[in-house]
Design a protein around this motif. Structure first.
Motif, PDB file in Angstrom:
ATOM      1  N   VAL A  95       0.868  -1.181   0.000  1.00  0.00           N
ATOM      2  CA  VAL A  95       0.000   0.000   0.000  1.00  0.00           C
ATOM      3  C   VAL A  95       0.904   1.230   0.000  1.00  0.00           C
ATOM      4  N   ALA A  96       0.820   2.026  -1.053  1.00  0.00           N
ATOM      5  CA  ALA A  96       1.696   3.190  -1.210  1.00  0.00           C
ATOM      6  C   ALA A  96       1.567   4.119  -0.010  1.00  0.00           C
ATOM      7  N   ASN A  97       2.698   4.575   0.498  1.00  0.00           N
ATOM      8  CA  ASN A  97       2.737   5.415   1.682  1.00  0.00           C
ATOM      9  C   ASN A  97       3.201   6.825   1.306  1.00  0.00           C
ATOM     10  N   HIS A  98       2.266   7.774   1.317  1.00  0.00           N
ATOM     11  CA  HIS A  98       2.575   9.173   1.030  1.00  0.00           C
ATOM     12  C   HIS A  98       2.379  10.042   2.272  1.00  0.00           C
ATOM     13  N   SER A  99       2.393   9.418   3.440  1.00  0.00           N
ATOM     14  CA  SER A  99       2.075  10.155   4.662  1.00  0.00           C
ATOM     15  C   SER A  99       3.057  11.292   4.919  1.00  0.00           C
ATOM     16  N   TRP A 168      -4.045  14.503   4.689  1.00  0.00           N
ATOM     17  CA  TRP A 168      -3.032  13.652   5.323  1.00  0.00           C
ATOM     18  C   TRP A 168      -3.674  12.584   6.203  1.00  0.00           C
ATOM     19  N   THR A 169      -4.624  12.964   7.045  1.00  0.00           N
ATOM     20  CA  THR A 169      -5.217  11.987   7.952  1.00  0.00           C
ATOM     21  C   THR A 169      -6.029  10.936   7.203  1.00  0.00           C
ATOM     22  N   GLU A 170      -6.695  11.307   6.111  1.00  0.00           N
ATOM     23  CA  GLU A 170      -7.401  10.307   5.288  1.00  0.00           C
ATOM     24  C   GLU A 170      -6.438   9.209   4.861  1.00  0.00           C
ATOM     25  N   HIS A 171      -5.206   9.598   4.539  1.00  0.00           N
ATOM     26  CA  HIS A 171      -4.190   8.655   4.076  1.00  0.00           C
ATOM     27  C   HIS A 171      -3.541   7.911   5.250  1.00  0.00           C
ATOM     28  N   ALA A 172      -3.098   8.679   6.250  1.00  0.00           N
ATOM     29  CA  ALA A 172      -2.317   8.091   7.339  1.00  0.00           C
ATOM     30  C   ALA A 172      -3.142   7.148   8.205  1.00  0.00           C
ATOM     31  N   LEU A 173      -4.430   7.421   8.381  1.00  0.00           N
ATOM     32  CA  LEU A 173      -5.251   6.545   9.217  1.00  0.00           C
ATOM     33  C   LEU A 173      -5.335   5.137   8.638  1.00  0.00           C
ATOM     34  N   ILE A 174      -5.355   5.010   7.321  1.00  0.00           N
ATOM     35  CA  ILE A 174      -5.387   3.680   6.708  1.00  0.00           C
ATOM     36  C   ILE A 174      -4.094   2.928   7.005  1.00  0.00           C
ATOM     37  N   HIS A 175      -2.961   3.611   6.865  1.00  0.00           N
ATOM     38  CA  HIS A 175      -1.686   2.961   7.179  1.00  0.00           C
ATOM     39  C   HIS A 175      -1.578   2.626   8.660  1.00  0.00           C
ATOM     40  N   LEU A 176      -2.113   3.493   9.507  1.00  0.00           N
ATOM     41  CA  LEU A 176      -2.097   3.220  10.939  1.00  0.00           C
ATOM     42  C   LEU A 176      -2.934   1.988  11.266  1.00  0.00           C
ATOM     43  N   ALA A 177      -4.039   1.823  10.565  1.00  0.00           N
ATOM     44  CA  ALA A 177      -4.865   0.624  10.761  1.00  0.00           C
ATOM     45  C   ALA A 177      -4.109  -0.631  10.335  1.00  0.00           C
ATOM     46  N   ILE A 178      -3.320  -0.549   9.263  1.00  0.00           N
ATOM     47  CA  ILE A 178      -2.525  -1.694   8.809  1.00  0.00           C
ATOM     48  C   ILE A 178      -1.439  -2.019   9.826  1.00  0.00           C
ATOM     49  N   LEU A 179      -0.738  -1.007  10.312  1.00  0.00           N
ATOM     50  CA  LEU A 179       0.334  -1.221  11.284  1.00  0.00           C
ATOM     51  C   LEU A 179      -0.191  -1.825  12.580  1.00  0.00           C
ATOM     52  N   GLN A 180      -1.431  -1.516  12.926  1.00  0.00           N
ATOM     53  CA  GLN A 180      -2.026  -2.056  14.142  1.00  0.00           C
ATOM     54  C   GLN A 180      -2.646  -3.433  13.933  1.00  0.00           C
ATOM     55  N   GLY A 181      -2.647  -3.930  12.702  1.00  0.00           N
ATOM     56  CA  GLY A 181      -3.254  -5.220  12.417  1.00  0.00           C
ATOM     57  C   GLY A 181      -4.762  -5.194  12.354  1.00  0.00           C
ATOM     58  N   ARG A 182      -5.351  -4.008  12.268  1.00  0.00           N
ATOM     59  CA  ARG A 182      -6.809  -3.894  12.181  1.00  0.00           C
ATOM     60  C   ARG A 182      -7.300  -4.058  10.746  1.00  0.00           C
ATOM     61  N   GLU A 303       9.888   7.988   7.796  1.00  0.00           N
ATOM     62  CA  GLU A 303      10.275   7.167   6.651  1.00  0.00           C
ATOM     63  C   GLU A 303       9.160   7.202   5.617  1.00  0.00           C
ATOM     64  N   ARG A 304       9.437   6.587   4.449  1.00  0.00           N
ATOM     65  CA  ARG A 304       8.433   6.600   3.379  1.00  0.00           C
ATOM     66  C   ARG A 304       8.231   5.208   2.796  1.00  0.00           C
ATOM     67  N   TYR A 305       8.410   4.173   3.610  1.00  0.00           N
ATOM     68  CA  TYR A 305       8.225   2.812   3.126  1.00  0.00           C
ATOM     69  C   TYR A 305       6.739   2.496   2.997  1.00  0.00           C
ATOM     70  N   ASP A 306       6.384   1.773   1.942  1.00  0.00           N
ATOM     71  CA  ASP A 306       5.012   1.283   1.797  1.00  0.00           C
ATOM     72  C   ASP A 306       4.693   0.321   2.929  1.00  0.00           C
ATOM     73  N   THR A 307       3.412   0.189   3.252  1.00  0.00           N
ATOM     74  CA  THR A 307       2.994  -0.882   4.148  1.00  0.00           C
ATOM     75  C   THR A 307       2.684  -2.118   3.313  1.00  0.00           C
ATOM     76  N   VAL A 308       2.968  -3.287   3.878  1.00  0.00           N
ATOM     77  CA  VAL A 308       2.823  -4.562   3.179  1.00  0.00           C
ATOM     78  C   VAL A 308       1.785  -5.386   3.942  1.00  0.00           C
ATOM     79  N   LEU A 309       0.705  -5.740   3.279  1.00  0.00           N
ATOM     80  CA  LEU A 309      -0.404  -6.385   3.986  1.00  0.00           C
ATOM     81  C   LEU A 309      -0.043  -7.762   4.527  1.00  0.00           C
ATOM     82  N   THR A 310       0.936  -8.415   3.928  1.00  0.00           N
ATOM     83  CA  THR A 310       1.310  -9.757   4.388  1.00  0.00           C
ATOM     84  C   THR A 310       2.288  -9.717   5.561  1.00  0.00           C
ATOM     85  N   MET A 311       2.611  -8.541   6.068  1.00  0.00           N
ATOM     86  CA  MET A 311       3.589  -8.419   7.156  1.00  0.00           C
ATOM     87  C   MET A 311       2.933  -8.051   8.479  1.00  0.00           C
ATOM     88  N   ALA A 312       1.691  -8.435   8.660  1.00  0.00           N
ATOM     89  CA  ALA A 312       0.962  -8.060   9.879  1.00  0.00           C
ATOM     90  C   ALA A 312       1.679  -8.539  11.139  1.00  0.00           C
TER      91      ALA A 312
END
Length: 344
Positions: A95-99, A168-182, A303-312
């Motif tokens: 998931v592209a990370n532009h946060s 920014w928050t529209e974008h970052a909240l999705i990545h935050l949900a991925i990082l939290q495993g939600r 950082e600007r790394y993409d989030t990876v869905l298989t790395m929960a």
């Protein structure tokens, strides 16, 4: 030639050509026997190419190979679509990370607005100081006009900053949900991305947390009363832009008793209390990265790394602390760099 991945999918995944795996500065190699001559297609650090020891002697045949690959790639488009659908269905996606750049845009606009406010206040102070030194009544009109002059540039920039904050928050909240495993599947990401801002909030932040409901109300007031109002043409959806005729003069259609619980109204022109609004934005950003969510700030804003869905599972470890996240990012950064440089 077409993009390297299309060439690989065409020749290896669809047509079953033999291939070699990675070697120094080369991601993969596909050998081709064309009219009795051995060629290789290689995805190297410097790009994709068709190679042969004596290229000048085989230029015509090389052009034929490239033309055939280009034509075949166009014919194979349905296969590429199917392959992409399969991977997305398995959530084997990044998931592209532009946060970081989105947050930098918000900060730039906010700092620019603050600079305008500070400059306007300095000018007001200078006008007051000059007024204190007046000895001739003929100078009063000019100083009075300077002291009451409305300077809209700060409010314009502040409104743009509010828009940038929600972007920014529209974008970052999705990545935050991925990082939290939600959020762990591509379909969940797509649903969140297409949904409204409140849905993204609830996917990340628990309304059971202390202060969360009140904060949600305040941040939604900013969004609805300011951001949405301007973004949708500054007319409003309840007749805010209309005034009806009366014997008392022009009267707003949306009378005070019908306005409802609006907290952050546009005032004169597009003026509003920017500092009060910025206070709510600061409160939300602090809450967004509070407690167990603190390590996500490092991932998203440093950082600007993409989030990876298989790395929960990996993210679950990294989110245990800021130091764990920094350790993970150092390790992950080395892997990304090696991959980009094809240092196998």
């Amino acid at each position: 030639m077409p993009e390297y991945y299309l060439v690989y999918f065409l020749l290896v995944e669809l047509l079953g050509f033999p291939h070699e795996g990675p070697e120094e500065k080369v991601a993969w190699t596909i050998p081709l026997d064309y009219r009795g001559t051995l060629y290789t297609i290689e995805h190297r650090k410097m790009g994709l190419g068709l190679f042969i020891p004596d290229p000048d002697a085989h230029a015509a045949e090389a052009n034929e190979i490239v033309n055939r690959i280009e034509k075949a790639t166009k014919e194979a488009q349905p296969f590429f679509d199917w392959l992409a659908d399969q991977q997305v269905a398995q959530s084997a996606v990044n998931v592209a990370n532009h946060s970081q750049p989105l947050h930098q845009r918000y900060k730039f606009l906010r700092d620019s607005a603050q600079a305008q406010f500070d400059a306007a206040e300095r000018r007001q102070a200078e006008s007051r100081a000059a007024a204190a030194q007046i000895t001739s009544l003929s100078d009063w009109p000019k100083l009075h006009l300077l002291g009451t002059r409305f300077e809209p540039e700060g409010d314009w920039l502040a409104l743009s900053a509010v828009e940038a904050f929600f972007s920014w928050t529209e974008h970052a909240l999705i990545h935050l949900a991925i990082l939290q495993g939600r959020v762990t599947t591509a379909s969940q990401v797509a649903t969140l991305a297409a949904g409204d801002w409140t849905g993204k909030f609830k996917a990340v932040l628990d309304l059971s947390d202390a202060g969360a409901p009140a904060l949600l109300n305040r941040i939604l007031a900013v969004r609805q009363d300011l951001r949405n109002h301007v973004a949708h043409g500054a007319f409003g959806k309840q007749g805010e832009a209309l005034s009806f005729h009366s014997s008392a003069g022009a009267v707003p259609v949306l009378l005070p008793h019908r306005t409802g619980p609006r907290h952050f109204r546009i005032g004169h022109g597009l003026a509003f209390d920017a500092r009060r609004v910025f206070g709510v934005l600061d409160e939300f950003e602090a809450f967004m990265f509070a407690g167990a969510r603190a390590p996500a700030r490092v991932f998203l804003l440093e950082e600007r790394y993409d989030t990876v869905l298989t790395m929960a599972a990996t993210y679950a470890i990294a989110m245990q602390s800021i130091s764990e996240m920094r350790d993970f990012l150092r390790h992950w950064g080395d892997q990304v760099d090696r991959s980009a440089n094809m240092d196998w």
